[in-house]
Design an enzyme around this catalytic site. Structure first.
Site, PDB file in Angstrom:
ATOM      1  N   CYS A   1     -12.235  -1.101 -16.514  1.00 32.61           N
ATOM      2  CA  CYS A   1     -12.885   0.212 -16.481  1.00 32.61           C
ATOM      3  C   CYS A   1     -11.796   1.289 -16.469  1.00 32.61           C
ATOM      4  O   CYS A   1     -11.640   2.046 -15.517  1.00 32.61           O
ATOM      5  CB  CYS A   1     -13.790   0.306 -15.251  1.00 32.61           C
ATOM      6  SG  CYS A   1     -14.953   1.653 -15.376  1.00 32.61           S
TER       7      CYS A   1
ATOM      8  N   CYS B   1     -16.755  -6.204 -20.241  1.00 37.42           N
ATOM      9  CA  CYS B   1     -16.987  -6.079 -18.801  1.00 37.42           C
ATOM     10  C   CYS B   1     -18.188  -6.910 -18.351  1.00 37.42           C
ATOM     11  O   CYS B   1     -19.264  -6.858 -18.960  1.00 37.42           O
ATOM     12  CB  CYS B   1     -17.202  -4.614 -18.437  1.00 37.42           C
ATOM     13  SG  CYS B   1     -17.432  -4.363 -16.683  1.00 37.42           S
TER      14      CYS B   1
ATOM     15  N   CYS C   1     -16.084  -1.681 -22.044  1.00 35.98           N
ATOM     16  CA  CYS C   1     -17.426  -2.097 -21.632  1.00 35.98           C
ATOM     17  C   CYS C   1     -17.861  -3.411 -22.286  1.00 35.98           C
ATOM     18  O   CYS C   1     -18.528  -4.218 -21.652  1.00 35.98           O
ATOM     19  CB  CYS C   1     -18.444  -1.003 -21.931  1.00 35.98           C
ATOM     20  SG  CYS C   1     -18.074   0.522 -21.057  1.00 35.98           S
TER      21      CYS C   1
ATOM     22  N   CYS D   1     -24.541  -1.601 -15.644  1.00 40.15           N
ATOM     23  CA  CYS D   1     -23.826  -0.330 -15.554  1.00 40.15           C
ATOM     24  C   CYS D   1     -24.507   0.775 -16.351  1.00 40.15           C
ATOM     25  O   CYS D   1     -24.795   0.630 -17.536  1.00 40.15           O
ATOM     26  CB  CYS D   1     -22.408  -0.555 -16.050  1.00 40.15           C
ATOM     27  SG  CYS D   1     -21.440   0.938 -16.132  1.00 40.15           S
TER      28      CYS D   1
ATOM     29  N   GLU E   1       0.828  -1.212   0.000  1.00 40.61           N
ATOM     30  CA  GLU E   1       0.000   0.000   0.000  1.00 40.61           C
ATOM     31  C   GLU E   1       0.864   1.266   0.000  1.00 40.61           C
ATOM     32  O   GLU E   1       0.520   2.246  -0.632  1.00 40.61           O
ATOM     33  CB  GLU E   1      -0.966   0.009   1.185  1.00 40.61           C
ATOM     34  CG  GLU E   1      -2.177  -0.894   0.994  1.00 40.61           C
ATOM     35  CD  GLU E   1      -2.975  -0.577  -0.280  1.00 40.61           C
ATOM     36  OE1 GLU E   1      -3.093   0.596  -0.644  1.00 40.61           O
ATOM     37  OE2 GLU E   1      -3.455  -1.531  -0.925  1.00 40.61           O
TER      38      GLU E   1
HETATM   39  S1  SF4 Z   1     -19.505  -1.552 -18.154  1.00 38.50           S
HETATM   40 FE1  SF4 Z   1     -19.359   0.065 -16.590  1.00 38.50          FE
HETATM   41  S2  SF4 Z   1     -17.980  -0.791 -15.052  1.00 38.50           S
HETATM   42 FE2  SF4 Z   1     -17.721  -1.995 -16.899  1.00 38.50          FE
HETATM   43  S3  SF4 Z   1     -16.033  -1.021 -18.015  1.00 38.50           S
HETATM   44 FE3  SF4 Z   1     -17.911  -0.110 -18.783  1.00 38.50          FE
HETATM   45  S4  SF4 Z   1     -18.174   1.701 -17.550  1.00 38.50           S
HETATM   46 FE4  SF4 Z   1     -16.753   0.435 -16.459  1.00 38.50          FE
END
Ligand code: SF4
Length: 337
Positions: free
Chosen positions: A187, A197, A194, A203, A39
């Site tokens: 992200c 993701c 996205c 989202c 950290e």
């Molecule tokens: S879907 Fe949402 S959380 Fe996933 S990468 Fe895109 S903006 Fe980020």
């Protein structure tokens, strides 16, 4: 909604977390020391930069006891190249206070941690969560960005309120690290991936047209041509990290050669006359900031490729977090279904 998002982050993180040295520990004492050291090193520093420094530091000083008895000169020497030397000074001071006041035991209360040199609100909460599994989430830039986008909110107060709602009773350490990992790998600040993701259905950023690239921008996406070199051996395929792939450069891929490079031109010539190479067809893939036109070229001979590279079979690939870009290529060449 919040708990289903937390569950998804936990599941994703537990399956795909990166193999980092501070995530593996011999016992609780070792865990506490590694979290504290990492950290401090990760403040204002990216994981890949901190990694060799962490490994070297831990090799020389592998416990809080040893650290508290080390000279500032030696700590500075190990810190050399990492920058922000105040962190090295604060780390040593912190270890000496922990020795005196807590008999070498890393404190597990917020008030005690935040009173230590070099430990602010974020680091105290990160330590409580990652080292002690306490129900806390430290809000760094990654966490803030991820939460802002998922819920389409702004303003520190509001973000903190939503962060609170994401908290879980168990596996808090994984949730905190999962949020940071999501921010670091998918992200991303400029170009969130996205389509790759696991949260894209939950989202707001991804579903809100206002944030998506509009048609005009899409039409303006550059087309980049690549040759994908496919080499299979014993049901395994050759993979490496591709520096040419912008936001996907941290993900595994088959070797990709830009068509306009000398190497690319050579491959195109080879394809015409060399029977060891086979044309598997062209694939068009759109990624965040450009369109890729990929000529898939299979070779029967191992190509020259810089280390590190990997050979993986379809089952091994299932346990890795792979981009939809690679998935499309692997499907095209029938390596996976
Ligand atoms: S879907 Fe949402 S959380 Fe996933 S990468 Fe895109 S903006 Fe980020």
């Amino acid at each position: 909604m919040h708990s289903s998002i937390s569950k998804k982050i936990l599941a994703w993180y537990q399956k795909y977390q990166r193999d980092l040295p501070w995530r593996k520990y011999k016992n609780q004492k070792d865990r506490h020391y590694k979290v504290l050291l990492s950290e401090f090193m990760l403040q204002q520093t990216q994981v890949k930069t901190a990694l060799p420094f962490f490994n070297n530091f831990y090799k020389k000083i592998n416990s809080l006891e040893k650290l508290s008895k080390t000279s500032q000169a030696k700590v500075n020497k190990l810190w050399q190249g990492l920058g922000y030397y105040r962190r090295a000074k604060f780390l040593l001071e912190t270890s000496k206070i922990i020795k005196k006041k807590y008999n070498y035991k890393l404190p597990s209360q917020y008030e005690d941690l935040i009173a230590l040199p070099g430990i602010g609100d974020y680091t105290a909460k990160a330590i409580l969560s990652i080292a002690f599994d306490k129900n806390e989430i430290g809000m760094d830039g990654n966490v803030e960005r991820v939460v802002t986008r998922i819920f389409n909110i702004s303003g520190k107060k509001k973000i903190l309120k939503y962060v609170e709602r994401l908290k879980v009773e168990k596996k808090s350490s994984f949730l905190m690290q999962g949020l940071m990992e999501l921010g670091a790998l998918i992200c991303k600040p400029k170009l969130p991936l996205c389509s790759d993701c696991f949260l894209n259905k939950n989202c707001k950023y991804s579903s809100n047209k206002k944030f998506n690239l509009d048609k005009k921008v899409k039409a303006e996406k550059k087309i980049k041509k690549f040759i994908a070199i496919i080499f299979r051996k014993n049901k395994k395929i050759l993979l490496r990290h591709e520096k040419n792939l912008g936001p996907l450069k941290e993900f595994l891929n088959v070797p990709l050669v830009p068509e306009i490079s000398q190497e690319g031109r050579n491959y195109k010539k080879i394809l015409k006359k060399n029977k060891n190479y086979q044309n598997l067809g062209i694939l068009n893939i759109s990624i965040s900031n450009f369109k890729a036109e990929i000529l898939c070229l299979e070779t029967k001979k191992m190509i020259k490729v810089n280390r590190p590279y990997y050979f993986m079979n379809a089952t091994e690939l299932k346990s890795k977090f792979i981009s939809s870009f690679l998935k499309k290529i692997l499907k095209k060449i029938k390596f996976i279904k």
